[in-house]
Structures are given as C-alpha cells and as structure tokens.
Write a protein that holds these residues in place. Sequence first.
Motif, PDB file in Angstrom:
ATOM      1  N   ASN A  65       0.868  -1.180   0.000  1.00 19.91           N
ATOM      2  CA  ASN A  65       0.000   0.000   0.000  1.00 19.91           C
ATOM      3  C   ASN A  65       0.904   1.228   0.000  1.00 19.91           C
ATOM      4  O   ASN A  65       2.092   1.130   0.317  1.00 19.91           O
ATOM      5  N   ALA A  66       0.339   2.374  -0.329  1.00 24.28           N
ATOM      6  CA  ALA A  66       1.164   3.583  -0.466  1.00 24.28           C
ATOM      7  C   ALA A  66       1.692   4.072   0.879  1.00 24.28           C
ATOM      8  O   ALA A  66       2.767   4.677   0.942  1.00 24.28           O
ATOM      9  N   THR A  67       0.954   3.810   1.945  1.00 23.14           N
ATOM     10  CA  THR A  67       1.405   4.251   3.272  1.00 23.14           C
ATOM     11  C   THR A  67       2.717   3.555   3.633  1.00 23.14           C
ATOM     12  O   THR A  67       3.679   4.204   4.061  1.00 23.14           O
ATOM     13  N   PHE A  92      -4.293  12.912   3.599  1.00 23.76           N
ATOM     14  CA  PHE A  92      -4.730  11.755   4.374  1.00 23.76           C
ATOM     15  C   PHE A  92      -3.767  11.600   5.557  1.00 23.76           C
ATOM     16  O   PHE A  92      -2.581  11.904   5.437  1.00 23.76           O
ATOM     17  N   THR A 136       1.619  16.752  -0.852  1.00 29.62           N
ATOM     18  CA  THR A 136       0.644  15.813  -1.412  1.00 29.62           C
ATOM     19  C   THR A 136       0.139  16.350  -2.740  1.00 29.62           C
ATOM     20  O   THR A 136      -0.302  17.504  -2.830  1.00 29.62           O
ATOM     21  N   ASP A 162       4.052  12.748  -1.749  1.00 32.16           N
ATOM     22  CA  ASP A 162       2.901  11.864  -1.589  1.00 32.16           C
ATOM     23  C   ASP A 162       2.077  12.031  -2.861  1.00 32.16           C
ATOM     24  O   ASP A 162       1.240  12.929  -2.972  1.00 32.16           O
ATOM     25  N   ALA A 164       0.138   9.699  -3.984  1.00 32.43           N
ATOM     26  CA  ALA A 164      -0.865   8.629  -3.919  1.00 32.43           C
ATOM     27  C   ALA A 164      -2.038   8.913  -4.854  1.00 32.43           C
ATOM     28  O   ALA A 164      -2.615   8.001  -5.436  1.00 32.43           O
ATOM     29  N   GLN A 165      -2.391  10.196  -4.995  1.00 31.71           N
ATOM     30  CA  GLN A 165      -3.539  10.582  -5.824  1.00 31.71           C
ATOM     31  C   GLN A 165      -3.108  11.165  -7.164  1.00 31.71           C
ATOM     32  O   GLN A 165      -3.934  11.728  -7.874  1.00 31.71           O
ATOM     33  N   SER A 186      -0.706   5.276  -4.907  1.00 28.35           N
ATOM     34  CA  SER A 186      -1.615   4.300  -4.287  1.00 28.35           C
ATOM     35  C   SER A 186      -2.532   3.671  -5.327  1.00 28.35           C
ATOM     36  O   SER A 186      -3.006   4.352  -6.243  1.00 28.35           O
ATOM     37  N   LYS A 191      -8.756   4.834  -6.005  1.00 27.49           N
ATOM     38  CA  LYS A 191      -7.796   5.662  -6.746  1.00 27.49           C
ATOM     39  C   LYS A 191      -8.031   5.482  -8.242  1.00 27.49           C
ATOM     40  O   LYS A 191      -8.625   4.493  -8.677  1.00 27.49           O
ATOM     41  N   GLY A 199      -2.839  -1.785  -2.577  1.00 25.73           N
ATOM     42  CA  GLY A 199      -1.638  -1.846  -3.400  1.00 25.73           C
ATOM     43  C   GLY A 199      -1.017  -0.472  -3.501  1.00 25.73           C
ATOM     44  O   GLY A 199      -1.692   0.542  -3.314  1.00 25.73           O
TER      45      GLY A 199
HETATM   46  C1  PLP Z   1      -4.877   6.986  -0.598  1.00 25.90           C
HETATM   47  C2  PLP Z   1      -3.859   7.893  -0.021  1.00 25.90           C
HETATM   48  C3  PLP Z   1      -2.783   7.440   0.755  1.00 25.90           C
HETATM   49  C4  PLP Z   1      -2.666   6.031   1.237  1.00 25.90           C
HETATM   50  O1  PLP Z   1      -2.678   5.101   0.252  1.00 25.90           O
HETATM   51  P1  PLP Z   1      -2.835   3.556   0.683  1.00 25.90           P
HETATM   52  O2  PLP Z   1      -2.447   2.829  -0.557  1.00 25.90           O
HETATM   53  O3  PLP Z   1      -4.265   3.349   1.057  1.00 25.90           O
HETATM   54  O4  PLP Z   1      -1.912   3.305   1.824  1.00 25.90           O
HETATM   55  C5  PLP Z   1      -1.826   8.344   1.151  1.00 25.90           C
HETATM   56  N1  PLP Z   1      -1.918   9.639   0.854  1.00 25.90           N
HETATM   57  C6  PLP Z   1      -2.939  10.131   0.128  1.00 25.90           C
HETATM   58  C7  PLP Z   1      -2.962  11.575  -0.210  1.00 25.90           C
HETATM   59  C8  PLP Z   1      -3.953   9.286  -0.303  1.00 25.90           C
HETATM   60  O5  PLP Z   1      -4.988   9.782  -0.985  1.00 25.90           O
END
Ligand code: PLP
Length: 374
Positions: A65-67, A92, A136, A162, A164-165, A186, A191, A199
């Motif tokens: 996962n992205a975290t 997040f 982010t 970050d 993730a998005q 992420s 997503k 993932g």
């Molecule tokens: C979704 C998200 C994460 C975490 O992603 P995971 O894959 O659920 O761990 C982190 N930062 C942001 C900004 C996100 O939107």
Amino acid sequence: MTQVATPTIPFFNYPSVFRQDEENLLAVITDICRRGAYILQKELKQFEQNLAAYQGAKYAVGVANATDGLQIALEAAGIGRGDEVILSTHTFIATASAVHHVGATPVPVDIGWDGLMDPASFEAAITPRTKAVMPTQLNGRTCDMGPILEICKRRNVILMEDAAQGLGSKFDGKPAGTFGLAACISFYPAKVLGCFGDGGAVLTDSQEMYEKLLLLRDHGRGSDGKVWCWGVNTRLDNLQAAILDYKLKSYDDVVARRRAIAALYQSRLGELAAVQLPPAPDRDPRHFDIYQNYEIQADRRDELKAFLSQNGVGTIIQWGGFAVHEFEKLGFTQKLPKAEKFMRRALLLPINMAITDDEVHYVCNTIEDFYRNG
Ligand SMILES: *Cc1c(COP(=O)(O)O)cnc(C)c1O
C-alpha cells in the motif's frame, strides 16, 4: 404530472466498473491462479517497469500500500528520530503517520487557494531539524512545484512526494512522482488506477534508493537470500500487479473521461456563487490534472450534502472533514486557518467511470435547485 423516480448515483460504483470489463479481468485472474504465480513473480516486475516508464521515473517498486511505501522511502532516505518532515495539512493521515512511524516528527502546514501545499507556509515552517518536505499531489493535481523545488534547493531540504492521488498528473509537463528523491502512488480501489484490494508503489530515479527499497519491502532479503538489513513485509501481490498492468493500458482513456466530467461540472456550476470549483482542466496550461477527486467548496455544505443524498446523489467529505493538524489527540498544536476554512466547506462530487453525462447534469440540477429554493 408524471412522477419521475429518484435516480441512484452512488459516489463510487465498484460493481458497475468491474462489470464494464468483467471478462478480460477474470481472464487475467484465472491466468495467474492457474500458474499459482502469487508472490514476487514476473507480472510484478513487468508492472513495475511499465509503471516507471508511464510516469517517466527510472524505477518503481511495488508495495502492499502507499502508506508502507512512504514509510520505507523515508527510511531508505535515512530520515528518522530527531528529524522533522513538513507536509500539507490537507492530506490523508497516512502522510503524517508514515513520518511518525520512522520516528520523525510530521509538521503540517497550510494550503493555498487550490487546497494544495502553500510554498510560503512550507518555507516558514523550516527549522534546523527539518530534513524533508512531502507535499501531497492532491485530488489528481500536482502542486506548483517551481517554488517548492526552489525552496528545497536553497534551504537544503529533501523532497519526497505523496503522489498517492497523482498518477498521470503533471506540472510543466513533468509527471507527479518524479520531482524529488522518491514518491508513492496508491492503487487503493478508489484511486484512479485502483486494484482489487490494497496496493501501492514507490517511484525513484536513484539506484541507491531503488536497491534499498527492494530490500526493505521483503524482510531485508537480497536476491542472494541473505538478509542485509532489518526490513518489513510490504510486497505488492502478483495478482494485483497483473490486474494493474492490464488496467494501465487504458489509463489515459480513464483520465480523459475524468477530465471530461470535470469540464462538464465546470460548465454547469462555474457561475454559481455559492460554490467554488477545483481548477478547470483548461485553466492553466502548466497543470495537467487527472481529477482523482472533484472537490468543491460549498456554502451550507452539510445541508447540501443531505439534500443531494435525499435526491439519490452520493457525496463524500474527504478525510472525515478534518485537516491532519486538527487531530489533536496526535499531539498537533498548529492553527492553520486556510485549511480549517476549506475543510468546513469541502465536498467531493461523484466522478468515476460509471457515471454518465446525464447523471452529471442531474447532480448539477440538484445543486442548483438546492441554492435556488433554499
Ligand atoms: C490513498 C492515499 C494514501 C494512502 O494510500 P494507501 O495505498 O491506502 O496506503 C496516502 N496519501 C494520500 C494523499 C492518499 O490519498
């Protein structure tokens, strides 16, 4: 008068998106299962290469996962106890918790008009302990990276994203996730590139980071089977990688559709004084946004949300309606007025691969009705 049934427009529509391509997706899954190719197999390697190429990064490392990805990236960069990492408070909690779990201190800062990290607030928060900044790339938009990069260089701060998005979003033609030492993406189902569970991936151009990340995600084990450092177990499942690799092929079409939906919202709601919309797709040629979310700010937000719900429209308040620094149980003491104001008014409208143009019009009509009659 004819009675028109209230439509149902859910915020997400996972089942419907799955059914749009069910046969091909099942073929991918069947192929993996028939071969029993579950962990660290060729589909993972292939997806990592295709993802890196798509995003213009040298390397990608699939993680659970992205975290976790953020956490092992911070660790690989040597960030830990005694260090401070600056981040946007409109993110997040995962951004901050990754920093916390490597032993460093997350320092949330305020946002600009677009809801993303404000460069001046970033610079003002730098102390002798500041090691890194982790903006982010929010809602599928990349920050104005010019000033952020300039501050990082001048003040000697490591940049991690970050993202993730942010898969596919760009600033000045350069993709999110390629501006700093490392970045996470992420693949959470909601997503834009979502898998069937959890993932994520870490992107980097540094071979040294890449090699450390490969060790860290798999118990510190090298390809020789020896353990070279303390690691964790945060591998991207091969099954998820195969699904993601398949979906990546049509990712540009998905982005194009989301941008079209955003343009439609803009054309319908752009003149409505009671709401502020996210930047339109054609607003600024330096930005290419992929609209992970369509986050508006609305007068009487909670009443509007309830009215939309009564009329069959699902919406979401991102992060439960709070900026990171507002979770005081975590020890934050900052007051960040722009983010606080933004969060009280923020609402995500539906944007996904199942929603039709007619349904977007219906959402907009319902919002207009609310402000006209309320
Ligand atoms: C979704 C998200 C994460 C975490 O992603 P995971 O894959 O659920 O761990 C982190 N930062 C942001 C900004 C996100 O939107």
